[in-house]
Design a protein around this motif. Sequence first.
Motif, PDB file in Angstrom:
ATOM      1  N   PRO A 127       0.842  -1.187   0.043  1.00 25.59           N
ATOM      2  CA  PRO A 127      -0.058   0.118  -0.017  1.00 25.59           C
ATOM      3  C   PRO A 127       0.973   1.216  -0.043  1.00 25.59           C
ATOM      4  O   PRO A 127       1.929   1.410   0.611  1.00 25.59           O
ATOM      5  CB  PRO A 127      -0.672  -0.179   1.286  1.00 25.59           C
ATOM      6  CG  PRO A 127       0.137  -1.099   2.112  1.00 25.59           C
ATOM      7  CD  PRO A 127       0.560  -1.940   1.168  1.00 25.59           C
ATOM      8  N   LEU A 128       0.261   2.239  -0.628  1.00 30.29           N
ATOM      9  CA  LEU A 128       1.086   3.686  -0.701  1.00 30.29           C
ATOM     10  C   LEU A 128       0.448   4.324  -0.020  1.00 30.29           C
ATOM     11  O   LEU A 128      -0.870   4.845  -0.322  1.00 30.29           O
ATOM     12  CB  LEU A 128       1.503   3.796  -2.248  1.00 30.29           C
ATOM     13  CG  LEU A 128       2.173   2.846  -2.932  1.00 30.29           C
ATOM     14  CD1 LEU A 128       2.628   3.248  -4.476  1.00 30.29           C
ATOM     15  CD2 LEU A 128       3.575   2.987  -2.375  1.00 30.29           C
ATOM     16  N   ARG A 129       0.892   5.694   0.536  1.00 39.67           N
ATOM     17  CA  ARG A 129       0.368   6.810   1.206  1.00 39.67           C
ATOM     18  C   ARG A 129      -0.425   7.529   0.111  1.00 39.67           C
ATOM     19  O   ARG A 129       0.257   8.029  -1.048  1.00 39.67           O
ATOM     20  CB  ARG A 129       1.074   7.434   1.974  1.00 39.67           C
ATOM     21  CG  ARG A 129       1.614   6.691   3.277  1.00 39.67           C
ATOM     22  CD  ARG A 129       2.421   7.529   4.227  1.00 39.67           C
ATOM     23  NE  ARG A 129       3.481   8.535   3.774  1.00 39.67           N
ATOM     24  CZ  ARG A 129       3.715   9.667   4.323  1.00 39.67           C
ATOM     25  NH1 ARG A 129       3.222   9.930   5.635  1.00 39.67           N
ATOM     26  NH2 ARG A 129       4.765  10.089   3.860  1.00 39.67           N
ATOM     27  N   ALA A 130      -1.415   8.307   0.322  1.00 38.77           N
ATOM     28  CA  ALA A 130      -2.231   9.145  -0.460  1.00 38.77           C
ATOM     29  C   ALA A 130      -3.176   9.947   0.488  1.00 38.77           C
ATOM     30  O   ALA A 130      -3.502   9.465   1.711  1.00 38.77           O
ATOM     31  CB  ALA A 130      -2.829   8.381  -1.568  1.00 38.77           C
ATOM     32  N   ALA A 131      -3.559  11.107  -0.140  1.00 40.65           N
ATOM     33  CA  ALA A 131      -4.621  11.721   0.395  1.00 40.65           C
ATOM     34  C   ALA A 131      -5.763  11.755  -0.623  1.00 40.65           C
ATOM     35  O   ALA A 131      -5.479  11.833  -1.723  1.00 40.65           O
ATOM     36  CB  ALA A 131      -4.331  13.077   0.729  1.00 40.65           C
ATOM     37  N   LEU A 132      -7.051  11.939  -0.159  1.00 35.35           N
ATOM     38  CA  LEU A 132      -8.077  12.093  -1.213  1.00 35.35           C
ATOM     39  C   LEU A 132      -8.743  13.626  -1.091  1.00 35.35           C
ATOM     40  O   LEU A 132      -8.911  13.886   0.318  1.00 35.35           O
ATOM     41  CB  LEU A 132      -9.256  11.069  -0.780  1.00 35.35           C
ATOM     42  CG  LEU A 132      -8.960   9.723  -1.261  1.00 35.35           C
ATOM     43  CD1 LEU A 132     -10.292   8.954  -0.771  1.00 35.35           C
ATOM     44  CD2 LEU A 132      -8.845   9.513  -2.911  1.00 35.35           C
ATOM     45  N   GLN A 133      -8.945  13.863  -2.243  1.00 35.77           N
ATOM     46  CA  GLN A 133      -9.630  15.358  -2.180  1.00 35.77           C
ATOM     47  C   GLN A 133     -11.195  15.164  -2.527  1.00 35.77           C
ATOM     48  O   GLN A 133     -11.445  14.601  -3.391  1.00 35.77           O
ATOM     49  CB  GLN A 133      -8.954  16.529  -2.916  1.00 35.77           C
ATOM     50  CG  GLN A 133      -9.847  17.951  -3.006  1.00 35.77           C
ATOM     51  CD  GLN A 133      -8.953  19.145  -3.143  1.00 35.77           C
ATOM     52  OE1 GLN A 133      -9.263  20.328  -2.679  1.00 35.77           O
ATOM     53  NE2 GLN A 133      -7.898  18.889  -3.782  1.00 35.77           N
ATOM     54  N   MET A 134     -12.016  15.702  -1.769  1.00 34.62           N
ATOM     55  CA  MET A 134     -13.560  15.981  -2.227  1.00 34.62           C
ATOM     56  C   MET A 134     -13.884  17.153  -2.637  1.00 34.62           C
ATOM     57  O   MET A 134     -13.273  18.440  -2.283  1.00 34.62           O
ATOM     58  CB  MET A 134     -14.177  15.667  -0.892  1.00 34.62           C
ATOM     59  CG  MET A 134     -15.709  15.793  -1.254  1.00 34.62           C
ATOM     60  SD  MET A 134     -16.688  15.807   0.209  1.00 34.62           S
ATOM     61  CE  MET A 134     -18.465  15.726  -0.450  1.00 34.62           C
TER      62      MET A 134
END
Length: 380
Positions: A127-134
Amino acid sequence: MARFACPSYSSQLRIDLGALRANYRALADHAAPALCGAVVKADAYGLGAAKVAAALAREGCRIFFVAQLGEAFDVLDAVGIDSSIYILNGLDPGGEAACAEWGFVPVLNGRGQLDRWRAFARAAGKPLRAALQMDSGMSRLGLDLAALADLAQDRSFGEEISLCLLMTHLACADEPDRAANDAQLAQFGAARALFPDVPASIANSGGTFLSPDFHCDVVRAGIALYGARPGPQAPPLRPVVSLDARVIQIREIGEGTGVGYGLDYVADTRRRLATIGVGYADGWPRSLGGNGAAWLDGQRLPIVGRVSMDSLTIDISDLPPTALGEGDFVELLGPHQSLDDVARDAGTISYEILTRLGRRHARVHVEDQAAEIVAAGARI
């Protein structure tokens, strides 16, 4: 204010890192217990990303936001291995390998970015780190609520992506009475309910000074760090930048004499003028012609005629004849004229004034009373 003479340059941009750190402390204290991250995109709004990020890291900041992958490398060595660098615009196709190798955190703003990052994670076998934008209502970047709901139900998403931030961006944070702020907060609340264990962030500089409901887990301080007020609800912050410009020439003109391109200004009486070595190539807007000013010892010196590429002209008729000479400096940004003042006179916003300041200014970073002059990326 101390002058840092540099004969090779006609203007000097002073960046007060002590004031920057003080602003960060004020913002962090105000937002607590939420964490305060720092937005250092666009070369830290034109002030030198590496130096700014290093100063903020020394103050305790561990969360940094840039806009593009290349900007992440500009601050990597400055912030330390225990910091996180988020890429707000996400990744262009082909940027996945470099992002993963250096441990940056992409903000996934759409289906294409999401699918490419997931595919890269599958190929990497971890798994790789990420952010999600709404997209909570700004219609600029981000996934809608339905897409986020699908991800929350997708077990393979959690196996491929280590989600470390859920975020959105406020469209009207500088207008605290706008109903859109509460509407976006409500939309974002629905997204947070889908990922209850993931840290959340909605507040930019302006949002930090809305109600504490907007603080969530992380606030993203940008323009406020650099001394500009992000909205009427924000308290005054310490100015971080000052700009002095050198006089190239002084002359007297008679009644009826025109000045500058187009001869837009015509003297109605005999006047004394000074030509200053800053123009629109240095980021000083043309719209300040006839509207803006320079200052000397508390005296406002109006700009007359148009702002040229490399120079502008000010009226110094009200100064004593010996108060200003060729080679002397006048204030364009400083104690008598803030970023917000200049932006108002130019008909724009402080963000644009700050980020447009050009490379021809000798840059002086000041910290603990030590000054270092850097211009065009080279030591003078």
